[in-house]
Design an enzyme around this catalytic site. Sequence first.
Site, mmCIF file in Angstrom:
data_model
loop_
_atom_site.group_PDB
_atom_site.id
_atom_site.type_symbol
_atom_site.label_atom_id
_atom_site.label_comp_id
_atom_site.label_asym_id
_atom_site.label_seq_id
_atom_site.Cartn_x
_atom_site.Cartn_y
_atom_site.Cartn_z
ATOM 1 N N ASP A 1 0.851 -1.202 0.000
ATOM 2 C CA ASP A 1 0.000 0.000 0.000
ATOM 3 C C ASP A 1 0.888 1.253 0.000
ATOM 4 O O ASP A 1 0.681 2.185 -0.791
ATOM 5 C CB ASP A 1 -0.911 0.061 1.239
ATOM 6 C CG ASP A 1 -1.929 -1.067 1.329
ATOM 7 O OD1 ASP A 1 -1.522 -2.236 1.485
ATOM 8 O OD2 ASP A 1 -3.142 -0.776 1.255
ATOM 9 N N GLU B 1 -4.826 7.850 0.656
ATOM 10 C CA GLU B 1 -5.237 7.107 1.844
ATOM 11 C C GLU B 1 -4.102 6.956 2.853
ATOM 12 O O GLU B 1 -4.326 7.053 4.052
ATOM 13 C CB GLU B 1 -5.767 5.709 1.477
ATOM 14 C CG GLU B 1 -6.126 4.950 2.754
ATOM 15 C CD GLU B 1 -6.938 3.696 2.562
ATOM 16 O OE1 GLU B 1 -6.972 3.164 1.451
ATOM 17 O OE2 GLU B 1 -7.527 3.263 3.566
ATOM 18 N N ASP C 1 -6.351 5.806 -3.759
ATOM 19 C CA ASP C 1 -6.312 4.629 -2.889
ATOM 20 C C ASP C 1 -5.285 3.693 -3.519
ATOM 21 O O ASP C 1 -5.531 3.086 -4.560
ATOM 22 C CB ASP C 1 -7.685 3.948 -2.800
ATOM 23 C CG ASP C 1 -7.716 2.967 -1.628
ATOM 24 O OD1 ASP C 1 -6.625 2.514 -1.216
ATOM 25 O OD2 ASP C 1 -8.814 2.662 -1.133
ATOM 26 N N ILE D 1 -3.959 0.830 -2.628
ATOM 27 C CA ILE D 1 -4.540 -0.520 -2.746
ATOM 28 C C ILE D 1 -5.921 -0.446 -2.126
ATOM 29 O O ILE D 1 -6.078 -0.416 -0.909
ATOM 30 C CB ILE D 1 -3.712 -1.620 -2.034
ATOM 31 C CG1 ILE D 1 -2.329 -1.751 -2.671
ATOM 32 C CG2 ILE D 1 -4.462 -2.966 -2.127
ATOM 33 C CD1 ILE D 1 -1.524 -2.962 -2.175
ATOM 34 N N ASP D 2 -6.913 -0.372 -2.981
ATOM 35 C CA ASP D 2 -8.290 -0.421 -2.498
ATOM 36 C C ASP D 2 -8.640 -1.902 -2.398
ATOM 37 O O ASP D 2 -8.352 -2.676 -3.314
ATOM 38 C CB ASP D 2 -9.195 0.293 -3.506
ATOM 39 C CG ASP D 2 -10.640 0.291 -3.057
ATOM 40 O OD1 ASP D 2 -10.889 0.393 -1.840
ATOM 41 O OD2 ASP D 2 -11.527 0.184 -3.921
ATOM 42 N N THR E 1 -7.593 -3.834 0.442
ATOM 43 C CA THR E 1 -6.382 -4.482 1.001
ATOM 44 C C THR E 1 -6.720 -5.884 1.531
ATOM 45 O O THR E 1 -5.896 -6.798 1.442
ATOM 46 C CB THR E 1 -5.760 -3.613 2.114
ATOM 47 O OG1 THR E 1 -5.507 -2.317 1.566
ATOM 48 C CG2 THR E 1 -4.446 -4.188 2.624
ATOM 49 N N HIS F 1 -18.472 -4.041 5.267
ATOM 50 C CA HIS F 1 -18.386 -2.859 4.396
ATOM 51 C C HIS F 1 -19.693 -2.561 3.676
ATOM 52 O O HIS F 1 -19.870 -1.475 3.135
ATOM 53 C CB HIS F 1 -17.284 -3.051 3.337
ATOM 54 C CG HIS F 1 -15.911 -3.161 3.914
ATOM 55 N ND1 HIS F 1 -14.822 -3.537 3.174
ATOM 56 C CD2 HIS F 1 -15.455 -2.938 5.176
ATOM 57 C CE1 HIS F 1 -13.739 -3.544 3.952
ATOM 58 N NE2 HIS F 1 -14.098 -3.193 5.164
ATOM 59 N N SER G 1 -13.081 -4.330 -3.547
ATOM 60 C CA SER G 1 -12.509 -3.100 -4.125
ATOM 61 C C SER G 1 -13.372 -2.472 -5.215
ATOM 62 O O SER G 1 -14.478 -2.923 -5.506
ATOM 63 C CB SER G 1 -11.102 -3.378 -4.688
ATOM 64 O OG SER G 1 -11.168 -3.980 -5.968
ATOM 65 N N LYS H 1 -15.598 -3.620 -8.407
ATOM 66 C CA LYS H 1 -17.064 -3.652 -8.587
ATOM 67 C C LYS H 1 -17.504 -2.606 -9.613
ATOM 68 O O LYS H 1 -18.377 -2.856 -10.430
ATOM 69 C CB LYS H 1 -17.769 -3.401 -7.241
ATOM 70 C CG LYS H 1 -17.662 -4.588 -6.285
ATOM 71 C CD LYS H 1 -18.406 -4.349 -4.988
ATOM 72 C CE LYS H 1 -17.649 -3.536 -3.991
ATOM 73 N NZ LYS H 1 -16.402 -4.130 -3.475
ATOM 74 N N ARG I 1 -23.792 -0.739 -2.405
ATOM 75 C CA ARG I 1 -22.954 -0.539 -1.222
ATOM 76 C C ARG I 1 -23.857 0.058 -0.160
ATOM 77 O O ARG I 1 -24.179 1.250 -0.194
ATOM 78 C CB ARG I 1 -21.794 0.387 -1.543
ATOM 79 C CG ARG I 1 -20.760 0.431 -0.430
ATOM 80 C CD ARG I 1 -19.545 1.235 -0.826
ATOM 81 N NE ARG I 1 -18.464 1.026 0.108
ATOM 82 C CZ ARG I 1 -17.558 0.060 -0.006
ATOM 83 N NH1 ARG I 1 -17.578 -0.757 -1.025
ATOM 84 N NH2 ARG I 1 -16.618 -0.083 0.904
ATOM 85 N N ASP J 1 -12.236 5.865 -2.200
ATOM 86 C CA ASP J 1 -12.895 4.577 -2.442
ATOM 87 C C ASP J 1 -13.896 4.657 -3.601
ATOM 88 O O ASP J 1 -14.481 3.626 -3.965
ATOM 89 C CB ASP J 1 -13.640 4.109 -1.185
ATOM 90 C CG ASP J 1 -12.695 3.522 -0.131
ATOM 91 O OD1 ASP J 1 -11.604 3.072 -0.505
ATOM 92 O OD2 ASP J 1 -13.068 3.532 1.063
#
Length: 328
Positions: free
Chosen positions: A51, A74, A129, A131-132, A134, A217, A241, A244, A258, A271
């Site tokens: 990250d 982030e 981000d 690494i969205d 993680t 989430h 992540s 989607k 979401r 995000d």
Amino acid sequence: MAREVDALAAEFPAALAAVRAATEVCRGAQGRLLAGHTLTKGDQSPVTIADFAAQAVVCAELTDRLGVIDMIGEEDSNDLRAPDATELLDAVTGLVRTQRGDAVSSDSVLDWISVGASAGAGDRYWTLDPIDGTKGFLRGEQYAIALGLIENGEVILGVLGCPNLPNPDGSTGAIFAATAGVAQAWFGDAGEAQAVRVAAPASLAEARVCESVESGHSNQDHSAQIVARLGIAAEPYRIDSQCKYAAVARGDASIYLRLPTRADYREKIWDHAAGKFVVEQAGGVVTDVNGAPLDFSHGSKLQANSGVVATDGRFHDQVIEAVQAVLG
Ligand code: AMP
Ligand code: MG
């Protein structure tokens, strides 16, 4: 006003190069992390050396090509500046060197990561981000490098690296990029970009919903009720992540739900900025659970929004109606 690719003649190639470089860093690191290479942050979310290295590499590429930039990223370099973090910093530096050469020092790595902490960023800033997802990255599954450019509260450029995404042609990995009116993607090692377009199933019953793997989430019980209400037969496609958003943009799914797990959670801009812009430029519609547009004018969080609903556009109103009926 959204900007066309010509108006982003410097930013577009810089963003693509930055995401490509970070993609290589993450690919090289996934599945090879050692025990001490992962930390738990104050909010209990995991962060790895990849990250930090991905954020450093994106910021290095962008500043090389564009000079001084503002960014809300982030990751926080302070997590690596602590006296007990030297081993972690060495490991991050090692990863950055795989892209930027052996001469890179730990101090430059810290400086690059700090680019992502532009406090009080002005009217135009990047959001990243590195690494969205993680958690997906650590499971050996899906994750994304998500880079967006925001101007006056609107996303004007989005690049989404999805290094592990399986493609219909059997290849792995894709990079999606959107500017006003254009959504395109490079699949596998393809040198040529392909136009990306949302799918348009003939009826809602044929639509497929995607959602988070992590039930913390997004509320999966609520999504099951919404899916039932809409008469959708297919099982939800669970994928980590902003992959989607990529799935909706290229028609692997036609609805991304979401759904808030707590009333007070506010989504982070990194995000969503890149992914939502890719879906919109591919012909889709993205709002919050109340049908309101995502409002990027409140700093690091989507303060005025709750949850996210992204669709191919055709059935958006019906999906929002069902979401409202279930969330009450
Ligand atoms: P996903 O892979 O779609 O499940 O999303 C990963 C992102 O979820 C992370 O980058 C976090 O910022 C974000 N996240 C963490 N906690 C929550 C929460 N309670 N609700 C929504 N998103 C969250
Ligand atoms: Mg994230």
